[in-house]
Write an enzyme that holds these catalytic residues in place. Structure first.
Site, PDB file in Angstrom:
ATOM      1  N   GLY A 315       0.772  -1.250  -0.077  1.00  0.00           N
ATOM      2  CA  GLY A 315      -0.188   0.046   0.042  1.00  0.00           C
ATOM      3  C   GLY A 315       0.863   1.189  -0.034  1.00  0.00           C
ATOM      4  CG  ASN A 321      -2.091  16.945  12.751  1.00  0.00           C
ATOM      5  OD1 ASN A 321      -3.161  16.314  13.185  1.00  0.00           O
ATOM      6  ND2 ASN A 321      -1.430  18.118  13.427  1.00  0.00           N
ATOM      7  CE1 TYR A 414     -11.372   6.586  22.717  1.00  0.00           C
ATOM      8  CE2 TYR A 414     -13.092   5.089  24.084  1.00  0.00           C
ATOM      9  CZ  TYR A 414     -12.233   5.490  22.985  1.00  0.00           C
ATOM     10  OH  TYR A 414     -12.162   4.283  22.086  1.00  0.00           O
TER      11      TYR A 414
END
Length: 517
Positions: A315, A321, A414
């Site tokens: 790949g 970022n 989270y």
């Protein structure tokens, strides 16, 4: 060139025997035998087989090789000298990535399989695409008849502004007419083009696999270079008649070469897949499983290891970022420029921020979690969706968490970000369904075979619950260990026709969690 024999005489004199065109095989062998009959071969360096190529020979292999270099160099110098009066200049082409994706979709639909699509804007391709003669010279035929096995007789001609689907349908109609005119007992091959001359944009090549696309791109690249040099240096380009080219394209022996791989193809063959956060863990497992199923995979990650990691599975790795708008745009544009489109998006990038109760939660903790675990996915969707709409069976899989349906105390930043991602999935499913693009989300839990879980971390966590490490790793209803490969396999399945009737779904891969159930 129409004056090919005259030009060959000027370059090589009497040192080469010229053999008129005949089809390859035993007929050609007899034609060569006839051409050399009665000749003093000690005074001859080789053969020019019209519309085939050049052969040199000697009793000594090295001398034969040196003769080849010498003869080809003579031809190169002759062409270069004639090009001085009318040189090929570098031309500027226009970028249209949405147009490229639309062209890929049209050709894939016509061929009946997803195609990897290579766009060339090299000096030769750019000059070819911008020549006023493009519509004429691209429809004359290939550089050598053998190319028809890979490229068909003619490329697709696409004028600037043409509708790709309409142009591709017209090509198929014309190819069918060409077949019907010359066929005796042959069976027609698929009617999709293998390469395209796209006016003012470049040269585009199509392949059911990356390997095939690269082979065709290579042929197309040196074909347009040869055609341009012939036009500029000698004023005209000429190919063999259609009947001769048909005989080569449908030659039984050559077709057998192409079909020797069998008819079964991998699930994602020809598909283009982007996986974010793919340098390790679940992200890499998803990329690996998609690659194993035939997809051309691009991995994006902040970790520089992504380049080497993706290379291991054939790949492309891109360091990026994924919270930065320009970086995301660059990732998507690089994929489309390189492979022609985007079919599968696995949006996996994420971080697990330090646990803290709400009264002690630092704002930076919350903000960072939302920036990476939610907003980066929204930004990526914004850039990718226009191309997914033009993809082949477009599919999005977002990687959520068990925390969405069974959050834990002290994991607010989270859990809330992942809950937002869950809602983003549902909205995307509603918005993209009319275009046939599916969006689903997977909720893994307790995937311990990643770098995050060191043996020390596992032991510490297990002891906190009074369990052994093995018991801790299998503390679900099915008493089974969840591995990153299991998640990758499910993601690959969700992006496949197996889930072709499913969108907006939440799929757990957690071994069964009583709180979720």
């Amino acid at each position: 060139n129409p004056s090919g024999k005259k030009l060959i005489k000027e370059v090589f004199g009497d040192s080469m025997i010229v053999v008129p065109y005949v089809m390859p095989g035993f007929v050609l062998a007899k034609a060569v035998q006839k051409a050399i009959a009665g000749k003093d071969l000690s005074k001859v360096d080789g053969l020019i087989l019209m519309n085939h190529g050049i052969f040199t020979f000697d009793d000594d292999a090295k001398k034969s090789y040196d003769l080849m270099i010498k003869k080809v160099t003579l031809a190169e110098k002759y062409i270069a000298a004639n090009l001085k009066a009318n040189p090929i200049k570098k031309a500027k082409v226009s970028k249209d990535l949405l147009g490229l994706a639309a062209l890929r979709k049209a050709v894939s639909k016509q061929r009946g399989t997803a195609c990897i699509t290579r766009l060339s804007t090299s000096k030769a391709a750019g000059a070819f695409a911008t020549t006023p003669k493009l519509a004429t010279i691209c429809k004359k035929g290939p550089v050598t008849p053998d190319h028809t096995i890979r490229t068909k007789r003619l490329p697709l001609y696409l004028a600037d502004g043409d509708d790709a689907a309409t142009a591709t349908a017209k090509y198929a109609t014309e190819y069918t007419a060409y077949f019907n005119k010359h066929a005796v007992k042959e069976t027609i091959l698929d009617t999709a083009p293998r390469w395209a001359a796209w006016a003012n944009h470049g040269v585009v090549s199509f392949g059911a696999t990356l390997k095939e696309a690269n082979i065709i791109a290579d042929i197309a690249e040196h074909s347009v270079d040869t055609i341009l040099k012939t036009e500029h240096a000698f004023g005209a380009w000429k190919a063999l008649p259609a009947k001769d080219l048909f005989e080569i394209e449908y030659w039984e022996l050559e077709q057998a070469k192409l079909n020797k791989g069998g008819s079964n193809k991998p699930t994602h063959q020809g598909k283009i897949a982007l996986v974010t956060g793919a340098a390790a863990g679940i992200g890499f497992a998803c990329a690996e499983q998609l690659a194993l199923a035939g997809a051309t995979v691009i991995g994006a990650d902040l970790n520089p290891d992504i380049v080497e990691t993706m290379a291991k599975i054939g790949g492309l790795g891109i360091v990026a970022n994924l919270t930065d708008d320009k970086a995301i745009n660059n990732v998507v544009e690089t994929i489309v420029s390189t492979y022609g489109g985007l079919d599968i998006l696995v949006s996996n990038a994420g971080i697990f921020t330090a646990g803290a109760f709400l009264e002690d939660l630092e704002q930076q903790n919350w903000d960072k979690s939302f920036a990476v675990n939610l907003t980066s996915h929204q930004k990526l969707l914004r850039e990718a969706i226009p191309f997914l709409k033009l993809g082949i069976d477009g599919a999005i899989v977002l990687v959520g968490s068990r925390n969405v349906n069974a959050p834990g105390a002290g994991a607010a930043s989270y859990s809330c970000a992942k809950a937002g991602l869950n809602q983003l999935c549902r909205v995307a499913a509603l918005e993209l369904a009319p275009q046939g693009v599916r969006c689903n989300i997977i909720h893994p839990d307790a995937v311990f075979d990643t770098k995050l879980w060191t043996p020390e971390n596992l032991k510490r966590s297990a002891e906190r619950y009074g369990l052994t490490v093995d018991e801790y790793k299998t503390r679900n209803l099915l008493k089974t260990e969840i591995k990153s490969a299991n998640v990758g396999q499910m993601v690959s399945a969700m992006a496949s026709p197996l889930f072709g009737k499913t969108t907006g779904a939440q799929i757990p891969v957690d071994g069964g969690n009583d709180r979720v159930i």
